[in-house]
Enzyme design. Structure first.
Site, PDB file in Angstrom:
ATOM      1  N   GLY A  34       0.843  -1.205   0.000  1.00 39.88           N
ATOM      2  CA  GLY A  34       0.000   0.000   0.000  1.00 39.88           C
ATOM      3  C   GLY A  34       0.866   1.238   0.000  1.00 39.88           C
ATOM      4  CG  LEU A  35      -0.794   4.779  -1.903  1.00 41.28           C
ATOM      5  CD1 LEU A  35      -1.935   5.802  -1.897  1.00 41.28           C
ATOM      6  CD2 LEU A  35       0.215   5.097  -3.010  1.00 41.28           C
ATOM      7  CB  SER A  36       4.278   6.381   1.843  1.00 39.81           C
ATOM      8  OG  SER A  36       4.837   6.945   2.998  1.00 39.81           O
ATOM      9  N   GLY A  37       2.035   5.695   4.336  1.00 34.41           N
ATOM     10  CA  GLY A  37       1.022   6.291   5.204  1.00 34.41           C
ATOM     11  C   GLY A  37      -0.309   5.563   5.176  1.00 34.41           C
ATOM     12  CB  SER A  38      -1.713   2.827   3.102  1.00 34.31           C
ATOM     13  OG  SER A  38      -0.661   1.885   3.193  1.00 34.31           O
ATOM     14  N   GLY A  39      -0.896   2.625   6.322  1.00 31.28           N
ATOM     15  CA  GLY A  39      -1.097   1.899   7.574  1.00 31.28           C
ATOM     16  C   GLY A  39      -0.432   0.531   7.619  1.00 31.28           C
ATOM     17  CE  LYS A  40       3.779   0.088   3.153  1.00 29.21           C
ATOM     18  NZ  LYS A  40       3.348   1.496   3.038  1.00 29.21           N
ATOM     19  CB  SER A 108       5.674  -4.373  -2.669  1.00 29.36           C
ATOM     20  OG  SER A 108       4.679  -4.441  -1.673  1.00 29.36           O
TER      21      SER A 108
HETATM   22  N1  LIG Z   1      10.681   8.033  -3.026  1.00 29.09           N
HETATM   23  C1  LIG Z   1      10.069   7.354  -2.062  1.00 29.09           C
HETATM   24  N2  LIG Z   1       8.919   6.696  -2.317  1.00 29.09           N
HETATM   25  C2  LIG Z   1       8.304   5.989  -1.346  1.00 29.09           C
HETATM   26  N3  LIG Z   1       8.766   5.888  -0.067  1.00 29.09           N
HETATM   27  C3  LIG Z   1       9.922   6.522   0.237  1.00 29.09           C
HETATM   28  C4  LIG Z   1      10.609   7.283  -0.744  1.00 29.09           C
HETATM   29  N4  LIG Z   1      11.717   7.810  -0.157  1.00 29.09           N
HETATM   30  C5  LIG Z   1      11.722   7.412   1.122  1.00 29.09           C
HETATM   31  N5  LIG Z   1      10.650   6.625   1.369  1.00 29.09           N
HETATM   32  C6  LIG Z   1      10.447   5.937   2.662  1.00 29.09           C
HETATM   33  O1  LIG Z   1      10.744   4.582   2.426  1.00 29.09           O
HETATM   34  C7  LIG Z   1       9.681   3.733   2.819  1.00 29.09           C
HETATM   35  C8  LIG Z   1       9.307   2.765   1.713  1.00 29.09           C
HETATM   36  O2  LIG Z   1      10.242   1.726   1.635  1.00 29.09           O
HETATM   37  P1  LIG Z   1       9.843   0.356   0.972  1.00 29.09           P
HETATM   38  O3  LIG Z   1      11.043  -0.516   1.073  1.00 29.09           O
HETATM   39  O4  LIG Z   1       8.581  -0.135   1.557  1.00 29.09           O
HETATM   40  O5  LIG Z   1       9.586   0.783  -0.564  1.00 29.09           O
HETATM   41  S1  LIG Z   1       9.473  -0.125  -1.866  1.00 29.09           S
HETATM   42  O6  LIG Z   1       8.635  -1.286  -1.516  1.00 29.09           O
HETATM   43  O7  LIG Z   1      10.814  -0.551  -2.257  1.00 29.09           O
HETATM   44  O8  LIG Z   1       8.858   0.740  -2.890  1.00 29.09           O
HETATM   45  C9  LIG Z   1       8.498   4.636   3.065  1.00 29.09           C
HETATM   46  O9  LIG Z   1       7.940   4.099   4.252  1.00 29.09           O
HETATM   47  P2  LIG Z   1       6.350   3.905   4.471  1.00 29.09           P
HETATM   48  O10 LIG Z   1       5.855   5.308   4.664  1.00 29.09           O
HETATM   49  O11 LIG Z   1       6.294   3.108   5.736  1.00 29.09           O
HETATM   50  O12 LIG Z   1       5.731   3.198   3.330  1.00 29.09           O
HETATM   51  C10 LIG Z   1       9.077   6.016   3.254  1.00 29.09           C
HETATM   52  O13 LIG Z   1       9.255   6.274   4.636  1.00 29.09           O
HETATM   53  N1  LIG Z   2      -7.589   3.060  10.658  1.00 27.00           N
HETATM   54  C1  LIG Z   2      -6.257   3.229  10.643  1.00 27.00           C
HETATM   55  N2  LIG Z   2      -5.457   2.191  10.363  1.00 27.00           N
HETATM   56  C2  LIG Z   2      -4.105   2.351  10.306  1.00 27.00           C
HETATM   57  N3  LIG Z   2      -3.471   3.535  10.534  1.00 27.00           N
HETATM   58  C3  LIG Z   2      -4.227   4.602  10.816  1.00 27.00           C
HETATM   59  C4  LIG Z   2      -5.649   4.503  10.881  1.00 27.00           C
HETATM   60  N4  LIG Z   2      -6.140   5.726  11.169  1.00 27.00           N
HETATM   61  C5  LIG Z   2      -5.095   6.548  11.308  1.00 27.00           C
HETATM   62  N5  LIG Z   2      -3.935   5.897  11.104  1.00 27.00           N
HETATM   63  C6  LIG Z   2      -2.593   6.531  11.178  1.00 27.00           C
HETATM   64  O1  LIG Z   2      -2.042   6.528   9.858  1.00 27.00           O
HETATM   65  C7  LIG Z   2      -0.632   6.437   9.924  1.00 27.00           C
HETATM   66  C8  LIG Z   2      -0.191   5.261   9.083  1.00 27.00           C
HETATM   67  O2  LIG Z   2       1.226   5.249   9.074  1.00 27.00           O
HETATM   68  P1  LIG Z   2       2.043   3.917   8.919  1.00 27.00           P
HETATM   69  O3  LIG Z   2       1.445   2.819   9.710  1.00 27.00           O
HETATM   70  O4  LIG Z   2       3.484   4.267   9.172  1.00 27.00           O
HETATM   71  O5  LIG Z   2       1.814   3.581   7.371  1.00 27.00           O
HETATM   72  P2  LIG Z   2       2.809   2.924   6.308  1.00 27.00           P
HETATM   73  O6  LIG Z   2       3.622   1.899   7.033  1.00 27.00           O
HETATM   74  O7  LIG Z   2       1.896   2.324   5.283  1.00 27.00           O
HETATM   75  O8  LIG Z   2       3.638   4.045   5.768  1.00 27.00           O
HETATM   76  C9  LIG Z   2      -0.250   6.278  11.391  1.00 27.00           C
HETATM   77  O9  LIG Z   2       0.111   7.537  11.911  1.00 27.00           O
HETATM   78  C10 LIG Z   2      -1.565   5.787  12.016  1.00 27.00           C
HETATM   79  O10 LIG Z   2      -1.685   6.149  13.381  1.00 27.00           O
END
Ligand SMILES: Nc1ncnc2c1ncn2[C@@H]1O[C@H](COP(=O)(O)OS(=O)(=O)O)[C@@H](OP(=O)(O)O)[C@H]1O
Ligand SMILES: Nc1ncnc2c1ncn2[C@@H]1O[C@H](COP(=O)(O)OP(=O)(O)O)[C@@H](O)[C@H]1O
Length: 200
Positions: A34-40, A108
């Protein structure tokens, strides 16, 4: 392309099936995408805690963490993301062989990369969990301030902004974190694991 030549596979005296029997649960990878910030991370951390409390031997691999060590020589080009996922797929395979329920949480973004991981595992060992959340909601959360930087042009090739994210076509599980609570998402996955016999 493999550079390793003159190598011969050496079997262990203990099989994956024996390890699963000892632990009283199957092993598989829950592949969070899922997207960055989606909650993985949030969902997988909470799920790992629930599984631990249930006595399930589990371990979590997370993009940010793995990129601190094993994959610290990889960036975010398509080629590097593909290699990142390939390595994690192989690590997940080893963990499954060790009898562990593995939680892999990586953006991914490429379908083909995820499908290749599925291909190196047995049929029921890859459970794709789509952590679905609108870009707007992810950007609103922006837990690390990365979307703001990407919008300002300080990060190039940020997933969802100026880099692709290919949604899963037929994931085993979907959790909608912009519509469900964290606890509801975790419960959906636990229910799936019981329903399909991974846990009993
Ligand atoms: N350009 C760019 N695009 C996306 N994300 C970025 C980028 N640069 C740094 N980050 C940080 O790296 C985390 C993603 O790493 P991943 O190993 O999950 O990425 S990937 O699967 O290889 O695409 C991602 O973490 P999550 O927010 O937890 O998804 C970001 O914190
Ligand atoms: N229903 C929910 N499920 C998961 N995360 C949530 C939800 N509502 C709010 N959040 C917030 O969204 C953010 C998700 O970040 P994160 O878990 O680091 O996502 P990712 O790993 O995909 O980047 C966290 O700050 C979390 O507290």
């Amino acid at each position: 392309m493999s550079k390793s030549t003159n190598i011969v596979w050496h079997d262990s005296a203990v099989t994956k099936e024996q390890r699963q029997e000892q632990k009283k649960h199957k092993s598989a990878v829950l592949w969070f995408t899922g997207l960055s910030g989606s909650g993985k991370s949030s969902v997988s951390v909470e799920l790992e805690k629930r599984l631990y409390d249930l006595g399930v031997h589990s371990y979590r691999l997370d993009g940010d963490n793995v990129r601190h060590g094993l994959n610290n020589n990889l960036g975010f080009s398509q080629e590097d993301r593909t290699e990142n996922i390939r390595r994690i797929g192989e690590v997940s395979k080893l963990m499954i062989d060790a009898g562990i329920v593995t939680l892999s949480a990586f953006i991914s973004p490429y379908r083909e990369d995820r499908d290749k991981v599925r291909e190196i595992l047995d049929a029921d060992e890859f459970i794709e969990v789509y952590v679905k959340c609108s870009l707007e909601a992810c950007e609103e959360r922006d837990p690390k301030g990365l979307y703001k930087k990407a919008r300002a042009g300080e990060i190039k090739g940020f997933t969802g902004i100026d880099d692709p994210y290919e949604e899963p076509v037929n994931p085993e599980v979907i959790v909608k974190t912009d519509k469900q609570t964290l606890e509801e998402s975790v419960q959906v996955i636990i229910d799936y694991l019981y329903e399909k016999g991974y846990l009993s």
